[in-house]
Design a protein around this motif. Structure first.
Motif, PDB file in Angstrom:
ATOM      1  N   THR A   1       0.740  -1.316  -0.157  1.00 21.05           N
ATOM      2  CA  THR A   1       0.003  -0.016   0.031  1.00 21.05           C
ATOM      3  C   THR A   1       0.947   1.233   0.041  1.00 21.05           C
ATOM      4  O   THR A   1       0.573   2.213  -0.772  1.00 21.05           O
TER       5      THR A   1
ATOM      6  N   ASP B   1       1.144   3.942  -3.269  1.00 22.17           N
ATOM      7  CA  ASP B   1       0.440   4.913  -2.864  1.00 22.17           C
ATOM      8  C   ASP B   1       0.265   5.947  -3.996  1.00 22.17           C
ATOM      9  O   ASP B   1       1.292   6.294  -4.739  1.00 22.17           O
TER      10      ASP B   1
ATOM     11  N   ASP C   1      -5.355   1.912  -3.919  1.00 21.52           N
ATOM     12  CA  ASP C   1      -5.656   2.222  -2.658  1.00 21.52           C
ATOM     13  C   ASP C   1      -5.533   0.967  -1.843  1.00 21.52           C
ATOM     14  O   ASP C   1      -5.121  -0.206  -2.535  1.00 21.52           O
ATOM     15  N   ARG C   2      -5.734   1.119  -0.520  1.00 16.25           N
ATOM     16  CA  ARG C   2      -5.433  -0.345   0.323  1.00 16.25           C
ATOM     17  C   ARG C   2      -6.253  -1.516  -0.091  1.00 16.25           C
ATOM     18  O   ARG C   2      -5.733  -2.552   0.049  1.00 16.25           O
TER      19      ARG C   2
END
Length: 223
Positions: free
Chosen positions: A35, A39, A43-44
């Motif tokens: 993640t 970045d 997204d996570r």
């Protein structure tokens, strides 16, 4: 491999304990790291799906369970990089070649390693299997080591639409009709013997056959 986009701020300490004092699991640590690395790209939740996909793809292969957390991290990274390329988020600086065989334990692994050895930095290679299983053929490791090529860290991986979309050239060996056809890709089907069950000298012949084909392909690409 495409270099992940690094965050401009200091990287967080991923070894920090949870609030309840427990350490992150290998899965959580991998999601945290990727993640951060992606970045601004994914997204996570997207990264977590990739890590889960990587784990579910590799778990059935009992032969690699000892190294499963490490290989899940590597494979999830490959999936995210391929997706970033296929979607156009990351532009490719060099041509991408995907080598495919059935088990991704012999021919396709050998081909990818040879191509990377012959044109380092000038081509990006991946390999995959239509039905990946087992471990890398030990005789394939031996005959490539004779040429100074290390195959000891390779592992069988499944063929996915993501890596197919990311590739410019797709080379199949013994896969039949299991490889989907996508527009805009160059497809090559090579009639290369299967090293499974072959003698060491026969696997040497397979290595030399692959090297000749790959050399010709790289010349065609002006590499």
């Amino acid at each position: 491999m495409v270099t992940p986009l690094l965050h401009p701020h200091r990287r967080p300490d991923m070894s920090t304990l949870h609030h309840d004092g427990t350490a992150p699991t290998a899965h959580e640590a991998t999601v945290d790291d990727l993640t951060y690395a992606y970045d601004g790209v994914f997204d996570r939740a997207h990264v977590e799906r990739a890590v889960t996909t990587a784990r579910e793809s590799l778990e059935p292969n009992a032969a690699i369970h000892t190294y499963l957390p490490i290989l899940v991290r590597r494979y999830a990274t490959e999936l995210l990089a391929a997706e970033a390329q296929a979607s156009g988020v990351r532009l490719k600086a060099v041509p991408e070649i995907l080598f495919v065989c059935v088990h991704n334990a012999g021919r396709s692994q050998m081909a990818a390693a040879i191509a990377e050895h012959l044109a380092p930095g000038r081509v990006h290679v991946r390999s995959a299997g239509s039905a990946p299983t087992g471990e890398i053929n030990p005789q394939a490791i031996t005959v490539l080591a004779e040429r100074g090529i290390d195959l000891t860290t390779a592992y069988p991986k499944p063929l996915t639409d993501t890596v197919l979309h990311a590739a410019d050239i797709i080379v199949t060996m013994g896969c039949g009709d299991t490889c989907p056809i996508f527009a805009g890709k160059q497809y090559l089907d090579w009639d290369v013997a299967d090293p499974d069950g072959a003698t060491l000298n026969q696997v040497r012949d397979i290595r030399d056959d692959l090297q000749g084909r790959i050399t010709s392909l790289l010349r065609d690409l002006n590499l």
